[in-house]
Write a protein that holds these residues in place. Structure first.
Motif, PDB file in Angstrom:
ATOM      1  N   LEU A  73       0.510  -1.325  -0.185  1.00 56.05           N
ATOM      2  CA  LEU A  73       0.001  -0.358   0.015  1.00 56.05           C
ATOM      3  C   LEU A  73       0.644   1.265  -0.001  1.00 56.05           C
ATOM      4  O   LEU A  73       1.440   1.198   1.249  1.00 56.05           O
ATOM      5  N   TYR A  82      -4.456   6.173  -2.641  1.00 53.27           N
ATOM      6  CA  TYR A  82      -3.375   6.021  -2.350  1.00 53.27           C
ATOM      7  C   TYR A  82      -4.165   4.698  -3.684  1.00 53.27           C
ATOM      8  O   TYR A  82      -5.125   4.451  -3.673  1.00 53.27           O
ATOM      9  N   LEU A  84      -3.362   0.021  -3.669  1.00 55.87           N
ATOM     10  CA  LEU A  84      -2.584  -1.493  -2.898  1.00 55.87           C
ATOM     11  C   LEU A  84      -2.779  -2.514  -4.195  1.00 55.87           C
ATOM     12  O   LEU A  84      -3.496  -2.547  -5.189  1.00 55.87           O
ATOM     13  N   HIS A  86      -2.082  -6.318  -4.990  1.00 55.52           N
ATOM     14  CA  HIS A  86      -2.111  -7.409  -4.144  1.00 55.52           C
ATOM     15  C   HIS A  86      -1.081  -8.804  -5.478  1.00 55.52           C
ATOM     16  O   HIS A  86      -1.998  -8.269  -6.812  1.00 55.52           O
ATOM     17  N   ALA A  98      -7.623   2.920  -2.390  1.00 55.21           N
ATOM     18  CA  ALA A  98      -7.549   2.887  -1.360  1.00 55.21           C
ATOM     19  C   ALA A  98      -7.859   4.350  -0.458  1.00 55.21           C
ATOM     20  O   ALA A  98      -7.233   4.518  -1.756  1.00 55.21           O
ATOM     21  N   TRP A 107     -10.314  -1.154   0.828  1.00 56.64           N
ATOM     22  CA  TRP A 107      -9.671  -0.490  -0.468  1.00 56.64           C
ATOM     23  C   TRP A 107     -10.807  -1.237  -1.293  1.00 56.64           C
ATOM     24  O   TRP A 107     -11.636  -2.307  -0.867  1.00 56.64           O
TER      25      TRP A 107
END
Length: 155
Positions: A73, A82, A84, A86, A98, A107
């Motif tokens: 993040l 923001y 994120l 994954h 996010a 998120w």
């Protein structure tokens, strides 16, 4: 609450906001597609040095098809945005938008065939968090995904 972790570089407000979430956590919860099963796992949330990014690692002990994963993040100190990133043990990668608002981290991913959203809220005492996930596979109907209670380890 734990004392602030040291960082190699100065932090801007977007990365200062990570502090309440940092720690080692035991998790218990349920998944909307796995009835009658209590899930147990762990999560580790820490700063990646030099400090401006957060690493989130998570796993569930039960062999029910929930993948172990890692996420990174990061935020834009000027815009407050923001993102994120994954990656999980199936080889699946996803990008989520996010937001952090106080003790709440959210998120979400708005893909038409598999949208997801998750809300992680830190308790006032900092010793637990509540996570609530939802998913949508038809573009309009949201269903329960992974809901977890996080308990801080070592308190």
């Amino acid at each position: 609450m734990a004392e602030r972790r040291s960082t190699a570089f100065p932090l801007d407000p977007s990365s200062e906001a990570f502090e309440p979430f940092i720690g080692e956590w035991d998790t218990t919860g349920v998944h909307g597609m796995i009835p009658d099963t209590v899930l147990h796992g762990q999560a580790s949330i820490d700063r990646m040095q030099p400090g401006g990014f957060l690493r989130i690692r998570s796993s569930i002990r039960e062999d029910v098809g929930i993948p172990a994963g890692v996420a990174i993040l990061g935020g834009d100190g000027d815009s407050g945005r923001y993102v994120l990133l994954h990656h999980d043990d199936r080889g699946v990668t996803r990008i989520y938008d996010a937001a952090i608002e106080g003790r709440v981290l959210r998120w979400w991913r708005d893909a038409p065939d598999f949208a997801q959203r998750y809300r992680l809220t830190v308790a006032a005492d900092g010793l637990s968090m509540a996570g609530k996930g939802e998913l949508c596979q038809d573009g309009s109907t949201w269903h329960q995904d992974l809901d977890l209670t996080y308990t801080r380890v070592g308190t």
